[in-house]
Design an enzyme around this catalytic site. Structure first.
Site, mmCIF file in Angstrom:
data_model
loop_
_atom_site.group_PDB
_atom_site.id
_atom_site.type_symbol
_atom_site.label_atom_id
_atom_site.label_comp_id
_atom_site.label_asym_id
_atom_site.label_seq_id
_atom_site.Cartn_x
_atom_site.Cartn_y
_atom_site.Cartn_z
ATOM 1 N N HIS A 183 2.890 0.452 3.904
ATOM 2 C CA HIS A 183 3.518 1.313 2.904
ATOM 3 C C HIS A 183 3.564 2.733 3.452
ATOM 4 C CE1 HIS A 183 2.616 -1.270 -0.921
ATOM 5 N NE2 HIS A 183 3.877 -1.401 -0.563
ATOM 6 N N CYS A 279 -3.215 4.842 -3.200
ATOM 7 C CA CYS A 279 -2.794 3.538 -3.721
ATOM 8 C C CYS A 279 -3.289 3.309 -5.145
ATOM 9 C CB CYS A 279 -3.312 2.415 -2.828
ATOM 10 S SG CYS A 279 -2.531 2.311 -1.210
#
Length: 287
Positions: A183, A279
């Site tokens: 990511h 996250c």
């Protein structure tokens, strides 16, 4: 006047518009039960729930010093729901719900959609076949009027253009090439005043050139592999402070020299699932 309500009807206080709003989800059912990124390899069933809860509470308390924290209710059987960065992408009144590439996470989508709708966001339609993993891959620059969008691992190559059409702001696609940094928010952290902390080897040549074109050299804080593997870039920018799992003394000094206060919150249990401070949070607003 009637107060706004959350998903379960409990009255909540009006927002403090002078502070950022950040969404979190308690790790009630967090664990590693499958493998969808390299960090999860050999970690199935190896998390310690009590330690995970303690680490999450410590991070929440740290974030709450600088931002208004909101929470979405965790659902049983969805261990990665704790990683709210992947709930979607928010810009102003618009929310884009993620379209997960991994089937294990797709049941999260209607729950996060319900949250955004209950909060009054304009939930924008997303093209069905295009994977897009929210603020895990789409990050607002805090110096230039652009949004950066990672692709190549979880989000599709078509995601940056699709996002640009929805939000009406320039979106710059960055191709990720290292599976460890699957990511964008694992290797790229826009900071206040136009600073950027990032790990250049996570990107292809064209993406590095795009970054260098937008972010001035004196504002680019390149980190080494050791700090990248600590998920130093998976940090929460809270204006003057930067909440992060860990960073070398050298990187902490560089942050302080740039006017930021590094705030360490160890998150070893969540690292086993390939996630860290950023996250575990989703910005619902910025000042």
């Amino acid at each position: 006047m009637t107060q706004p309500h959350d998903l379960h009807g409990a009255a909540r206080a009006p927002h403090d518009e002078t502070r950022q709003r950040i969404l979190m989800c308690a790790p009630d059912d967090f664990d590693v039960r499958y493998v969808i990124n390299p960090w999860m390899e050999h970690q199935i069933g190896r998390t310690t729930p009590s330690l995970a809860r303690e680490q999450w509470r410590n991070l929440r308390a740290l974030v709450a010093q600088s931002a208004e924290v909101e929470q979405v209710t965790p659902a049983a059987g969805l261990p990665d729901m704790v990683f709210t960065a992947n709930a979607g992408f928010v810009l102003g009144a618009i929310a884009v719900v993620s379209r997960f590439r991994a089937e294990q996470r797709r049941p999260e989508e209607p729950l996060f959609r319900a949250f955004f709708e209950a909060q009054g966001y304009d939930v924008a339609p997303w093209p069905e076949p295009i994977p897009f993993e929210g603020a895990g891959d789409a990050l607002i620059d805090r110096g230039a009027d652009v949004v950066w969008c990672g692709y190549g691992m979880r989000s599709a190559a078509e995601a940056p253009a699709a996002l640009e059409r929805i939000i009406g702001r320039r979106v710059i696609g960055l191709r990720l090439v290292d599976p460890r940094f699957y990511h964008l928010d694992t290797c790229f952290c826009p900071l206040a005043r136009g600073w950027l902390m990032y790990y250049p080897p996570a990107f292809d040549d064209a993406s590095r050139a795009a970054i260098e074109k937008i972010v001035p050299r004196e504002k680019r804080m390149e980190i080494d592999e050791a700090d990248a593997m600590r998920f130093a870039c998976n940090a929460i920018d809270l204006d003057a402070s930067v909440a992060m799992n860990d960073a070398s003394p050298q990187l902490q000094k560089r942050l302080r020299d740039a006017g930021f206060a590094p705030a360490l919150a160890p998150l070893s249990e969540f690292m086993k699932a390939g996630g860290s401070a950023k996250c575990l949070t989703l910005k619902l607003s910025e000042r």
